[in-house]
Write a protein that holds these residues in place. Sequence first.
Motif, PDB file in Angstrom:
ATOM      1  N   SER A  68     -33.240 -57.233 -20.591  1.00  0.00           N
ATOM      2  CA  SER A  68     -32.578 -58.523 -20.764  1.00  0.00           C
ATOM      3  C   SER A  68     -32.492 -59.205 -19.418  1.00  0.00           C
ATOM      4  CB  SER A  68     -31.171 -58.342 -21.337  1.00  0.00           C
ATOM      5  OG  SER A  68     -30.464 -59.570 -21.212  1.00  0.00           O
ATOM      6  N   ASP A  70     -30.439 -61.282 -18.733  1.00  0.00           N
ATOM      7  CA  ASP A  70     -29.048 -61.710 -18.567  1.00  0.00           C
ATOM      8  C   ASP A  70     -28.116 -60.617 -18.086  1.00  0.00           C
ATOM      9  OD1 ASP A  70     -29.809 -64.233 -19.619  1.00  0.00           O
ATOM     10  OD2 ASP A  70     -29.736 -63.360 -21.628  1.00  0.00           O
ATOM     11  N   TRP A  91     -25.846 -52.693 -23.866  1.00  0.00           N
ATOM     12  CA  TRP A  91     -26.405 -53.861 -24.570  1.00  0.00           C
ATOM     13  C   TRP A  91     -27.683 -53.490 -25.333  1.00  0.00           C
ATOM     14  CZ3 TRP A  91     -31.343 -55.483 -23.961  1.00  0.00           C
ATOM     15  CH2 TRP A  91     -32.039 -54.954 -22.874  1.00  0.00           C
ATOM     16  N   TYR A  94     -28.185 -52.886 -29.247  1.00  0.00           N
ATOM     17  CA  TYR A  94     -28.398 -53.907 -30.285  1.00  0.00           C
ATOM     18  C   TYR A  94     -29.875 -53.978 -30.698  1.00  0.00           C
ATOM     19  CZ  TYR A  94     -23.541 -55.250 -29.489  1.00  0.00           C
ATOM     20  OH  TYR A  94     -22.168 -55.234 -29.378  1.00  0.00           O
ATOM     21  N   SER A 118     -31.014 -65.119 -23.335  1.00  0.00           N
ATOM     22  CA  SER A 118     -30.199 -65.831 -24.318  1.00  0.00           C
ATOM     23  C   SER A 118     -29.343 -66.906 -23.676  1.00  0.00           C
ATOM     24  CB  SER A 118     -29.292 -64.827 -25.038  1.00  0.00           C
ATOM     25  OG  SER A 118     -28.503 -65.473 -26.013  1.00  0.00           O
ATOM     26  N   VAL A 122     -21.802 -64.963 -24.215  1.00  0.00           N
ATOM     27  CA  VAL A 122     -21.523 -63.603 -24.685  1.00  0.00           C
ATOM     28  C   VAL A 122     -20.027 -63.395 -24.883  1.00  0.00           C
ATOM     29  CG1 VAL A 122     -21.623 -61.163 -24.046  1.00  0.00           C
ATOM     30  CG2 VAL A 122     -23.578 -62.645 -23.610  1.00  0.00           C
ATOM     31  N   GLY A 123     -19.666 -62.819 -26.016  1.00  0.00           N
ATOM     32  CA  GLY A 123     -18.274 -62.473 -26.259  1.00  0.00           C
ATOM     33  C   GLY A 123     -17.387 -63.686 -26.509  1.00  0.00           C
ATOM     34  N   GLY A 125     -17.298 -65.307 -29.360  1.00  0.00           N
ATOM     35  CA  GLY A 125     -17.157 -65.482 -30.802  1.00  0.00           C
ATOM     36  C   GLY A 125     -18.273 -66.328 -31.390  1.00  0.00           C
ATOM     37  N   SER A 127     -21.469 -65.160 -31.678  1.00  0.00           N
ATOM     38  CA  SER A 127     -22.481 -64.240 -32.227  1.00  0.00           C
ATOM     39  C   SER A 127     -23.707 -64.043 -31.360  1.00  0.00           C
ATOM     40  CB  SER A 127     -22.913 -64.685 -33.619  1.00  0.00           C
ATOM     41  OG  SER A 127     -21.894 -64.422 -34.518  1.00  0.00           O
ATOM     42  N   SER A 128     -23.467 -63.804 -30.092  1.00  0.00           N
ATOM     43  CA  SER A 128     -24.597 -63.448 -29.228  1.00  0.00           C
ATOM     44  C   SER A 128     -25.221 -62.135 -29.689  1.00  0.00           C
ATOM     45  CB  SER A 128     -24.147 -63.347 -27.770  1.00  0.00           C
ATOM     46  OG  SER A 128     -23.300 -62.236 -27.562  1.00  0.00           O
ATOM     47  N   SER A 129     -24.409 -61.260 -30.277  1.00  0.00           N
ATOM     48  CA  SER A 129     -24.935 -59.951 -30.703  1.00  0.00           C
ATOM     49  C   SER A 129     -25.863 -60.119 -31.908  1.00  0.00           C
ATOM     50  CB  SER A 129     -23.800 -58.982 -31.026  1.00  0.00           C
ATOM     51  OG  SER A 129     -22.982 -59.463 -32.070  1.00  0.00           O
ATOM     52  N   LEU A 132     -29.219 -61.480 -30.931  1.00  0.00           N
ATOM     53  CA  LEU A 132     -30.075 -60.437 -30.344  1.00  0.00           C
ATOM     54  C   LEU A 132     -30.726 -59.581 -31.434  1.00  0.00           C
ATOM     55  CD1 LEU A 132     -29.984 -60.435 -27.270  1.00  0.00           C
ATOM     56  CD2 LEU A 132     -28.458 -58.462 -27.352  1.00  0.00           C
ATOM     57  N   LYS A 217     -10.657 -63.141 -24.148  1.00  0.00           N
ATOM     58  CA  LYS A 217     -10.910 -62.169 -25.212  1.00  0.00           C
ATOM     59  C   LYS A 217      -9.810 -61.120 -25.086  1.00  0.00           C
ATOM     60  CE  LYS A 217     -14.435 -59.428 -27.430  1.00  0.00           C
ATOM     61  NZ  LYS A 217     -15.790 -58.888 -27.451  1.00  0.00           N
TER      62      LYS A 217
HETATM   63  P1  ADP Z   1     -20.367 -62.010 -29.645  1.00  0.00           P
HETATM   64  O1  ADP Z   1     -21.366 -61.557 -30.636  1.00  0.00           O
HETATM   65  O2  ADP Z   1     -19.219 -62.734 -30.261  1.00  0.00           O
HETATM   66  O3  ADP Z   1     -20.948 -62.792 -28.512  1.00  0.00           O
HETATM   67  P2  ADP Z   1     -20.066 -59.192 -29.298  1.00  0.00           P
HETATM   68  O4  ADP Z   1     -19.082 -58.370 -28.563  1.00  0.00           O
HETATM   69  O5  ADP Z   1     -20.261 -58.967 -30.742  1.00  0.00           O
HETATM   70  O6  ADP Z   1     -19.729 -60.699 -28.980  1.00  0.00           O
HETATM   71  O7  ADP Z   1     -21.494 -58.991 -28.635  1.00  0.00           O
HETATM   72  C1  ADP Z   1     -21.656 -59.125 -27.233  1.00  0.00           C
HETATM   73  C2  ADP Z   1     -22.571 -58.035 -26.732  1.00  0.00           C
HETATM   74  O8  ADP Z   1     -23.933 -58.304 -27.146  1.00  0.00           O
HETATM   75  C3  ADP Z   1     -22.639 -57.967 -25.232  1.00  0.00           C
HETATM   76  O9  ADP Z   1     -21.595 -57.186 -24.707  1.00  0.00           O
HETATM   77  C4  ADP Z   1     -24.000 -57.337 -24.994  1.00  0.00           C
HETATM   78  O10 ADP Z   1     -23.934 -55.940 -25.171  1.00  0.00           O
HETATM   79  C5  ADP Z   1     -24.816 -57.924 -26.126  1.00  0.00           C
HETATM   80  N1  ADP Z   1     -25.537 -59.130 -25.680  1.00  0.00           N
HETATM   81  C6  ADP Z   1     -25.363 -60.391 -26.104  1.00  0.00           C
HETATM   82  N2  ADP Z   1     -26.214 -61.239 -25.486  1.00  0.00           N
HETATM   83  C7  ADP Z   1     -26.940 -60.492 -24.632  1.00  0.00           C
HETATM   84  C8  ADP Z   1     -27.994 -60.767 -23.699  1.00  0.00           C
HETATM   85  N3  ADP Z   1     -28.442 -61.993 -23.500  1.00  0.00           N
HETATM   86  N4  ADP Z   1     -28.502 -59.726 -23.022  1.00  0.00           N
HETATM   87  C9  ADP Z   1     -28.049 -58.481 -23.205  1.00  0.00           C
HETATM   88  N5  ADP Z   1     -27.066 -58.167 -24.050  1.00  0.00           N
HETATM   89  C10 ADP Z   1     -26.514 -59.140 -24.756  1.00  0.00           C
END
Ligand code: ADP
Length: 391
Positions: A68, A70, A91, A94, A118, A122-123, A125, A127-129, A132, A217
């Motif tokens: 990643s 990021d 990370w 995922y 991305s 992140v984090g 709310g 839905s960065s997860s 991914l 958070k």
């Molecule tokens: P949200 O989905 O609300 O952003 P989550 O806690 O469900 O929060 O997911 C965040 C996690 O997803 C991060 O801690 C990381 O592990 C992973 N993640 C999200 N975006 C990235 C990214 N660009 N690169 C690496 N990991 C990521």
Amino acid sequence: MTDNAELTASFTELYGTAPEGIWAAPGRVNLIGEYTDFNDGFVMPLALPHAARAAVARRTDGQLRLHSTDVPGGVVSLRVDELTPHSGHGWAAYPAGVVWALTEAGHTVTGADIQLTSTVPVGAGLSSSAALEVVTALALNDLFQLGLSAPEIAVLGQRAENAFVGVPCGVMDQMASACCTEGHALHLDTRDLTLRQVPFDLAAHGLKLLVVDTRVKHALGDGAYAERRAGCEAGARALGIGSLRDLPYEGLDAALETLAAAGEDESVVRYVRHVVSDNHRVEQVIALLDAGEVRAAGPVLTEGHVSLRDDLRVSCPELDLVVSAANEAGALGARMTGGGFGGSAIVLVEEAMEDTVAKAVSEAFTAAGHAAPGVFPAVPSAGGRRIAPAA
Ligand code: ADP
Ligand code: MG
């Protein structure tokens, strides 16, 4: 990482070979219907312009290499046939979880080099997860010709997050990321995953939907989610129904009396009231959007917030402040979105009021001693897709 050419160059430098393509999958905000997706209920998310992108090339040696742009740190190298749930990887769990879920479902993935980047905060709310997971699944689905539909990709992403990463989320986030379309909100029935694209053309109505990222958070969140989930299941059991979805809004008052008379925990009564009334609010908002009465959805959003704050109790002072400050400054309505305890809120405003309302929220944060929130418009955007052909 701004454009696809840069991502291609970065991938090529990292792995010594060009990617076979680039895929994108967005983050989301949920317009209405919160904590309903694990009750077989309705939700109504829309995709954000913010998205995860994945540059991917197949391998044939069973290696899975993940990077990643990021996060600091190098490439995470794993073996497809050795992926084990709940085994850490930070990370990388995922995307690795997606590969695991694919192989668990009987699909053949012979290995891959993946680079992720991305723009989804992140984090927050948003839905960065899920972004991914969905982007990874989309890419592998295409490259290995697995023939999965967008909803199947979403369910697979959820399985990766639930069973591999170990986060007990519902299916809304992945469905939003995989299935949303530009200019629409997605009416999703989480019982059978039937969906409808509901036109949500804010600009045509002279409106904006602002996302306010509180940038906080609170740690409380994780345990609280499981507790709400258990409480909702207890409520359904006590009412003799499979899930709270089966309780019609018209039967809510009687059901609450039944629960109270049976000595059910006071919190269970509140949770049931939230879930059933929020399902109803989804239907109200859909009826309003279909009738072109987008403004009238504002107060329904605020009612949803009050329910999340007082009945489900998953809000926090920062989210409450966004809602009160925005509404006092003339917003049409506002609510927290996502799991709560921090993260983001959404605010429906007249276009002409955007700056006034954003300023009022920021000033309220300063006055309360909070760090400045992030504010940006939620433009209903496209769901997951391939964005670049073979390089
Ligand atoms: P949200 O989905 O609300 O952003 P989550 O806690 O469900 O929060 O997911 C965040 C996690 O997803 C991060 O801690 C990381 O592990 C992973 N993640 C999200 N975006 C990235 C990214 N660009 N690169 C690496 N990991 C990521
Ligand atoms: Mg998430």
